[in-house]
Design a protein around this motif. Structure first.
Motif, PDB file in Angstrom:
ATOM      1  N   ASP A  35      12.494  20.587   7.668  1.00 44.46           N
ATOM      2  CA  ASP A  35      13.930  20.322   7.724  1.00 44.46           C
ATOM      3  C   ASP A  35      14.231  19.073   8.541  1.00 44.46           C
ATOM      4  N   THR A  51      12.922  22.737   1.764  1.00 52.32           N
ATOM      5  CA  THR A  51      13.881  22.450   2.823  1.00 52.32           C
ATOM      6  C   THR A  51      15.155  23.260   2.632  1.00 52.32           C
ATOM      7  N   THR A  52      15.840  23.540   3.771  1.00 56.25           N
ATOM      8  CA  THR A  52      17.178  24.177   3.706  1.00 56.25           C
ATOM      9  C   THR A  52      18.261  23.129   3.567  1.00 56.25           C
ATOM     10  N   ARG A  83      21.254  25.889   3.314  1.00 56.70           N
ATOM     11  CA  ARG A  83      21.954  26.667   4.324  1.00 56.70           C
ATOM     12  C   ARG A  83      23.438  26.344   4.218  1.00 56.70           C
ATOM     13  N   ALA A  86      24.462  22.862   5.215  1.00 55.59           N
ATOM     14  CA  ALA A  86      23.714  21.751   4.617  1.00 55.59           C
ATOM     15  C   ALA A  86      24.616  20.955   3.679  1.00 55.59           C
TER      16      ALA A  86
END
Length: 480
Positions: A35, A51-52, A83, A86
């Motif tokens: 991340d 990745t978030t 997320r 994000a």
């Protein structure tokens, strides 16, 4: 090994390709969750980047630049399980992924990256196991081939059958095939050439019925390594043969060994039939230098004995024009070869070397690439004044006949001597020899073919008679 498309097809993961679908054939070699804002610093080629999204920039153009740097790391794909905080994937970034053929997959935030990693890692480990098993089978097949097949061509065919390939080993300098398996050559577009490491200067030529897959790389490297070891072993053997041949030539030249005693050793090395001595002045820019000449593929089956002698090469070779041309082509432009008369115990090895050196000197004067002793006019010695001159006469005019009689169990020299003793009378000669007149005709024609001199002409009778007298007076016909 998994591809990006294989990963998409795993329903449990519920991955969705949102961009770069044209690149989903990429192989995944590992999985890496990151991340950080600069993931390209932490991933390796083939990694699946997970990745978030919190490390991604918010601005559209910044996302494009971020993606371009990630693509340069040669990652296989990007999985985004966003997320809540994000940034959203911009349209510009998705368009860039399509342009770069780089897959971007969307996943639910609830997806556990460890579960996704499990699929990737298990696939990688399985591929490694399969590669190891394939390499192990290759080594087992090779070991079996060594036990079963004494010739390299047979061993290569066994390997080719086991791998469902067509295999050949090719000489790099000339492109000539050194050895090949039995199968027919496949279409040229499916032929690969892989250099074999070491001093062999050869390629492994490989043709397959199917396309090569990335999983083949270890197998191919193992095969190239095995063949490289075998070729190096053969080179060491040829080096030893060259050293032994040079020692034998030195012994013959110093009269420490009789040529008649060396004959069986020469025949075991493939030097049978009519033999000659060569004096070779090497040229330049040839594919093989003097020191490595014995490794030229065209000389593998019957390599001449070679001895370096102050810039020249002295050799014992089969009397074979093709071999002489091979030597010239191997040593390069400007190579000159002097060829002696047929080697015979009566005339001796040192006399044949003298003839070869004389022929080489005459070749330089005449601008001829290959010149045989006696082809240039040397005059006729009417009365030899020394044993050396007598040997020269016998070797020039009778050497080929004596060698033919020795190797074939024939009687050309006695036939010629009887014919001359009877002043060319066919009936008396046939009667004395106890043969049919037609047999006598055949023998004298063979004398002409071997010596290049017609025994029924005045010139031929004179040359043969003087040579016979020289041989008898010096006892050369009895091994003197």
């Amino acid at each position: 090994m998994l591809t990006v498309q294989d990963l998409i097809h795993i329903e449990l993961l519920k991955l969705q390709a949102v961009a770069g679908a044209a690149g989903t054939g990429r192989l995944i070699t590992w999985a890496h969750a990151v991340d950080l804002p600069d993931p390209w610093r932490w991933v390796s080629p083939g990694d699946l980047v997970m990745t978030t999204g919190v490390g991604m920039p918010h601005a559209a153009q910044a996302q494009v630049a971020w993606l371009e740097q990630l693509v340069q790391s040669n990652a296989s794909a990007l999985v985004v399980a966003p997320r809540e905080d994000a940034p959203a994937l911009s349209g510009e970034m998705l368009e860039a992924a399509d342009r770069l053929l780089f897959p971007i997959l969307r996943a639910s935030f609830e997806l556990e990256f460890v579960k996704l990693s499990h699929y990737v890692i298990e696939s990688v480990l399985q591929a490694q196991r399969e590669r190891f098993n394939a390499s192990e089978r290759l080594f087992q097949t090779y070991a079996e081939a060594l036990r079963k097949a004494p010739e390299m061509a047979e061993r290569l065919s066994i390997l080719a059958d086991a791998l469902d390939l067509w295999l050949a080993i090719e000489d790099q300098p000339s492109g000539a095939t050194i050895v090949a398996s039995r199968q027919a050559v496949q279409p040229p577009q499916r032929v690969e050439r892989i250099p074999i490491a070491g001093r062999v200067r050869a390629n492994l030529v490989m043709a397959r019925n199917t396309k090569r897959t990335p999983d083949d790389s270890i197998l191919v490297r193992s095969l190239v390594g095995l063949l490289g070891v075998e070729l190096e072993r053969l080179m060491i053997h040829r080096d030893q043969q060259r050293e032994e041949g040079a020692a034998l030539l030195s012994s013959l030249l110093a009269s420490e060994t009789e040529f008649a005693l060396a004959r069986p050793m020469l025949e075991r090395r493939g030097l049978s039939g009519t033999l000659v001595s060569l004096a070779i002045k090497p040229g330049s820019n040839g594919p093989w230098c003097s020191a490595q000449l014995h490794h030229a593929p065209a000389l593998h089956r019957s390599s001449p004995l070679l001895l370096d002698d102050k810039g020249l090469l002295l050799a014992i070779s089969r009397d074979d024009s093709e071999t002489f041309q091979t030597l010239c082509a191997s040593l390069g432009d400007g190579t000159l070869i002097g060829v002696s008369g047929p080697l015979a115990a009566a005339t001796g090895f040192r006399e044949s070397v003298r003839q070869a050196r004389l022929a080489l000197a005459q070749a330089e004067e005449a601008g001829a690439q290959v010149l045989r002793y006696g082809d240039a006019h040397t005059g006729l010695i009417m009365a030899p004044k020394s044993l050396a001159e007598a040997r020269a006469l016998v070797g020039r005019y009778l050497g080929a006949l004596m060698e033919h009689d020795r190797s074939q169990g024939a009687a050309l020299l006695p036939t010629l001597m009887t014919f001359l003793h009877n002043d060319g009378n066919w009936k008396a000669t046939a009667l004395d020899l106890g043969i049919h007149r037609q047999t006598l005709v055949y023998r004298l024609k063979l004398v002409e073919q071997l010596s290049g001199i017609k025994p029924t002409t005045s010139s031929g009778i004179a040359r043969f008679w003087i040579a016979i007298q020289a041989g008898q007076n010096t006892d050369l016909f009895n091994g003197g």
